[in-house]
Design a protein around this motif. Structure first.
Motif, PDB file in Angstrom:
ATOM      1  N   THR A   9       0.824  -1.206   0.000  1.00  0.00           N
ATOM      2  CA  THR A   9       0.000   0.000   0.000  1.00  0.00           C
ATOM      3  C   THR A   9       0.861   1.259   0.000  1.00  0.00           C
ATOM      4  O   THR A   9       0.619   2.186  -0.774  1.00  0.00           O
ATOM      5  N   LYS A  10       1.882   1.287   0.859  1.00  0.00           N
ATOM      6  CA  LYS A  10       2.768   2.445   0.933  1.00  0.00           C
ATOM      7  C   LYS A  10       3.490   2.652  -0.391  1.00  0.00           C
ATOM      8  O   LYS A  10       3.590   3.772  -0.892  1.00  0.00           O
ATOM      9  N   LYS A  13       1.080   4.100  -2.928  1.00  0.00           N
ATOM     10  CA  LYS A  13       0.779   5.508  -2.639  1.00  0.00           C
ATOM     11  C   LYS A  13       1.949   6.400  -3.024  1.00  0.00           C
ATOM     12  O   LYS A  13       1.758   7.484  -3.569  1.00  0.00           O
ATOM     13  N   ASP A  14       3.169   5.942  -2.727  1.00  0.00           N
ATOM     14  CA  ASP A  14       4.360   6.732  -3.029  1.00  0.00           C
ATOM     15  C   ASP A  14       4.658   6.790  -4.528  1.00  0.00           C
ATOM     16  O   ASP A  14       5.214   7.774  -5.012  1.00  0.00           O
TER      17      ASP A  14
END
Length: 76
Positions: A9-10, A13-14
């Motif tokens: 997820t991170k 998003k990044d």
């Protein structure tokens, strides 16, 4: 096993739209984690029992779990 979804997820998003390319390692780790749960007979049995419990409650009340949990009293 819980770290894989957070890492994926991170990364997504990044990376934004480039996440498809940049997050292949995290995606592979996530798939491996999910496959481990999918192939675990104990986890399968736990999910089955939870489903049967919710189905029995629905048959008694006619209210789906989502709605029943939302309508809990907030004060007495």
């Amino acid at each position: 096993m819980a770290a894989e979804p957070a890492h994926f997820t991170k990364c997504c998003k990044d990376s934004g739209i480039l996440g498809v390319v940049k997050c292949q390692k995290e995606n592979s780790a996530l798939k491996e984690c999910l496959t481990a749960y999918y192939n675990d007979p104990d986890f399968h049995e736990e999910c089955k029992m939870e489903y049967l419990k919710q189905r029995e409650e629905f048959r008694k009340t006619g209210i789906p779990t989502r709605k029943r949990l939302r309508k809990l009293p907030t004060s007495m």
